[in-house]
Design an enzyme around this catalytic site. Structure first.
Site, PDB file in Angstrom:
ATOM      1  N   ASP A  94       0.828  -1.217   0.000  1.00 40.86           N
ATOM      2  CA  ASP A  94       0.000   0.000   0.000  1.00 40.86           C
ATOM      3  C   ASP A  94       0.855   1.255   0.000  1.00 40.86           C
ATOM      4  OD1 ASP A  94      -1.825  -1.942   0.256  1.00 40.86           O
ATOM      5  OD2 ASP A  94      -2.441  -1.450   2.288  1.00 40.86           O
ATOM      6  N   HIS A 137      -0.443   7.492   7.936  1.00 32.95           N
ATOM      7  CA  HIS A 137      -0.537   6.030   7.994  1.00 32.95           C
ATOM      8  C   HIS A 137       0.760   5.382   8.446  1.00 32.95           C
ATOM      9  CE1 HIS A 137      -4.407   6.277   6.106  1.00 32.95           C
ATOM     10  NE2 HIS A 137      -3.910   6.833   5.017  1.00 32.95           N
ATOM     11  N   ASP A 174      -8.784  14.056   6.905  1.00 30.41           N
ATOM     12  CA  ASP A 174      -8.565  13.210   5.735  1.00 30.41           C
ATOM     13  C   ASP A 174      -9.631  12.104   5.743  1.00 30.41           C
ATOM     14  OD1 ASP A 174      -5.917  12.238   3.885  1.00 30.41           O
ATOM     15  OD2 ASP A 174      -7.339  10.686   4.460  1.00 30.41           O
ATOM     16  N   HIS A 176      -9.270   9.006   5.199  1.00 32.09           N
ATOM     17  CA  HIS A 176      -8.750   7.707   5.651  1.00 32.09           C
ATOM     18  C   HIS A 176      -8.361   7.804   7.126  1.00 32.09           C
ATOM     19  CE1 HIS A 176      -7.916   7.753   1.294  1.00 32.09           C
ATOM     20  NE2 HIS A 176      -8.188   6.467   1.362  1.00 32.09           N
ATOM     21  N   ASP A 267      -8.972  14.391   0.529  1.00 32.96           N
ATOM     22  CA  ASP A 267      -9.691  13.324  -0.174  1.00 32.96           C
ATOM     23  C   ASP A 267     -11.074  13.138   0.446  1.00 32.96           C
ATOM     24  OD1 ASP A 267      -7.289  10.934   1.199  1.00 32.96           O
ATOM     25  OD2 ASP A 267      -8.660  12.337   2.196  1.00 32.96           O
ATOM     26  N   TYR A 307      -6.844  13.575  -4.015  1.00 34.76           N
ATOM     27  CA  TYR A 307      -6.436  13.037  -5.312  1.00 34.76           C
ATOM     28  C   TYR A 307      -7.216  13.592  -6.491  1.00 34.76           C
ATOM     29  CZ  TYR A 307      -4.166  10.272  -1.891  1.00 34.76           C
ATOM     30  OH  TYR A 307      -3.418   9.918  -0.793  1.00 34.76           O
TER      31      TYR A 307
END
Ligand SMILES: O=C(NO)c1ccc(Cn2ccc3ccc(C(=O)NO)cc32)cc1
Ligand SMILES: [Zn+2]
Length: 670
Positions: A94, A137, A174, A176, A267, A307
């Site tokens: 990832d 992350h 974000d 995520h 995003d 993105y």
């Protein structure tokens, strides 16, 4: 008082990219940084910022979060062949590596730390670092989700170590989950990590059980990790604001951070192929504004994901324009949060009620939720998903360009009695020409006996002159010290419709009777915060908030503002906010400044404050709030009176039929 907004950007961070085929990785391109920076330059926003140079992070700084083994391993990547890089990448997944990514990752951390330095030293008030690779992350010994070093986690540790910051709030908007940040601080009560993220009952990347709302932190850190899962896509502006009003802000004010770091991923904006959400770029103007009165305004935003190059650039500009202090756009036509978000809000508030006094009175979860948790029953698609979103490809999704946010030439105008000094940087406003006979008759008609009280008449005409200059957008906001606030209030209410707007949010602070007849025409929403039970009938447009200890109760006052007044105000979407301090309100100065600061997110900043002329001591602090200075920190809030909390909960339940943004619980499952 620190001023200025830092902008950190270095073209070097665009000099790495994906060198092989991997469909999941191809969205993370160098253009993300160039389009963001170019948009800031094109709109003139970059020139208004303080450009701070980027630097490489040192090993020691990286080791604040990461292990030596991991750092040593990453250090080898510049010398790897393509095959080696691909093999090295495989061990993490990832993510992708590139010969120059280690250099860029050090610059991303270095940029973050330069931003923290410039804010913590008071060189600037706030700022943003446009960086890649992102960070939230990455973990102690692992890269993940395009992230190599955890920029924001290192920034938090650095602020605590170098500047003695006691409490750091990390807001991760974000789309995520920043699991790397969660793992780093989950047992640390000095770092409050808040993240919302697309989750879909663990069916969305990174598919972690610990990304759900019941991960509240561990040991001493219990309560200091807040996860808000989006179990559906298509979330809108109302959903984001509802989570701010009913989860993040009440807890953030209770936590009282010295520094706010934002994992600013975009995003979560409309058009993004990853998020598939529907919130428009201007929402980031409001999210930023709502955080800017925490920590004395010390806010550092660090780019994470994002993105869709169009919505990314627009969202970055909306964020920076608010950091610079420009008026926020109108929060246009907000609906209510969707059922799925209400469930998430309810679950999060319930999971955290034992840790935060502001959440103590959260209703218990319906049995169905608890069972669903164990059965992991995925929510059936209710079929009311926005079809448009699902069918179209991300590139095809369109949304209106964010509205221009014009800055009136005068920020704060004041109408003062003779002899009262004009606060610094304010502009005195008096009705130069004699008021028109129409206006005079209007005023006389309402207030005057035959005897013509020159002083009062002049004061009211000055007030009307101020209103009219706001209407022409010559002036953003205003402060008037008057003899009789009730009379002045009625005068403004009468005059506003003709000059400025037919929707006025009237906020009265302190005991005293408010002429309720002004709330009958639906052109006014009155929220009256006082210590006395409501005499008059409460209605959709007349909302009395009773604090038993009165407006001097900082904790109770703030919870009423965050959990009731702001949601009402955003949903009502007024053209003017009239903030009235009743004589003898007892409200404390810093809470008053918080209120004056937060309310400027409405009505494009058209806030008019009325105070009794003998409150000259408060004129300065009020003016500074209206001029855009961040309100002082409130300190650790005392405990909330349970009867006030209950009353607030009851009030929300009563009003939520009319005001959807007040909802905090999913409708009780049968
Ligand atoms: O922007 C972000 N975070 O803020 C963000 C983080 C992660 C991803 C997903 N991602 C990135 C490379 C990659 C490779 C495989 C998979 C996969 O699905 N494997 O099963 C997923 C992957 C997208 C965006
Ligand atoms: Zn993301």
């Amino acid at each position: 008082m620190a001023a200025g907004t830092a902008l950190l950007y270095d073209e070097e961070m665009t000099k790495y990219k994906l060198l092989w085929v991997d469909p999941a990785c191809k969205i993370e391109v160098p253009e993300r940084l160039t389009v963001s920076h170019e948009a800031l330059v094109r709109t003139g926003l970059a020139a208004r910022c303080v450009s701070i140079a980027v630097r490489e992070a040192t090993d020691e700084e990286i080791l604040l979060v990461h292990s030596e083994e991991y750092l040593e391993a990453v250090k080898k990547t510049p010398y790897m062949t393509l095959e080696d890089l691909m093999a090295f990448t495989q061990q993490y997944g990832d993510v992708y590596f590139h010969p120059n990514i280690y250099h860029c990752a050090k610059l991303a951390v270095g940029a973050t730390l330069q931003l923290v330095d410039s804010v913590m030293t008071g060189r600037v008030r706030n700022g943003i670092a446009l960086v890649r690779p992102p960070g939230h992350h990455s973990q102690k010994s692992a890269a993940s989700g395009f992230c190599i070093f955890n920029n924001v986690a290192i920034g938090a540790r650095y602020a605590m170590q170098k500047y003695g910051a006691k409490r750091v709030l990390i807001v991760d908007w974000d789309v995520h989950h920043g699991q790397g940040v969660q793992y780093c601080f989950e047992d640390d009560p000095n770092v409050l990590y808040f993240s919302w993220h697309r989750y879909e009952h663990q069916n969305f990347w990174p598919n972690l059980r610990e990304s759900d709302y019941d991960s509240v932190g561990k040991e001493k850190g219990a309560g200091f990790n807040i996860n808000v899962p989006w179990n559906k896509v298509g979330m809108e502006n109302s959903d984001y604001l509802a989570v701010f009003f009913h989860v993040l802000l009440p807890v953030a004010y209770e936590f009282c951070p010295d520094l706010v770091l934002v994992s600013a991923g975009f995003d979560s904006a409309i058009g993004d192929p990853e998020g598939k959400m529907c919130a428009t770029p201007d929402i980031f103007a409001h999210l930023t504004h709502l955080l800017m009165n925490l920590a004395g305004g010390k806010l550092c935003a660090v780019l994470e994901g994002g993105y869709n190059l169009t919505s990314l650039a627009q969202s970055v500009c909306q964020t920076v324009q608010t950091l610079l202090g420009d008026p926020a756009p109108l929060p246009a036509d907000l609906g209510g949060p969707c059922e799925s978000v209400l469930k998430s809000i309810h679950c999060v508030r319930s999971a955290h009620k034992q840790y935060w006094s502001c959440l103590k009175y959260t209703a218990d979860l319906p049995a169905s939720e608890l069972s669903a948790k164990s059965l992991k029953v995925a929510e059936q698609k209710t079929g009311n998903e926005p079809e448009a979103q699902e069918q179209r490809s991300p590139e095809e999704i369109v949304w209106p360009e964010p509205p221009k946010r014009l800055c009136p030439p005068v920020r704060t105008a004041v109408a003062l009695p003779e002899g009262v000094a004009c606060p610094d940087a304010c502009k005195r406003c008096s009705s130069a020409e004699a008021p028109s006979s129409l206006v005079l008759n209007r005023i006389r008609g309402d207030f005057f006996k035959e005897s013509e009280d020159k002083v009062t008449l002049t004061a009211l005409c000055d007030l009307i002159a101020l209103l009219e200059r706001m209407a022409k957008n010559e002036v953003r906001n205003g402060l008037a010290l008057v003899q009789d606030v009730s009379m002045a209030m009625v005068c403004v209410m009468q005059h506003a419709p003709t000059s400025l707007t037919n929707r006025v949010l009237l906020v009265c602070v302190g005991d005293g009777c408010v002429p309720t007849r002004i709330t009958e025409d639906g052109k006014t929403l009155l929220v009256h915060i006082s210590s006395t039970e409501a005499q008059g009938q409460k209605s959709k447009h007349c909302v009395p908030v009773c604090l038993r200890k009165g407006c001097s109760d900082v904790a109770g006052f703030m919870q009423a503002v965050l959990g009731l007044l702001l949601p009402l105000g955003y949903e009502y979407n007024p053209g003017l906010v009239l903030l009235v301090r009743m004589p003898g309100s007892g409200v404390c100065e810093s809470v008053w400044q918080q209120l004056a600061g937060l309310l400027q997110g409405l009505a494009q900043g058209h806030t008019l404050v009325l105070m009794q002329e003998n409150e000259t001591a408060s004129a300065g602090p009020t003016a500074s709030a209206l001029l855009g200075s961040p309100a002082p920190m409130l300190g650790l809030l005392g405990n909330l009176l349970s009867e006030d909390l209950e009353a607030l909960e009851t009030l929300r339940n009563t009003l939520q039929a009319d005001w959807k943004l007040l909802q905090v619980n999913a409708c009780q499952q049968n």
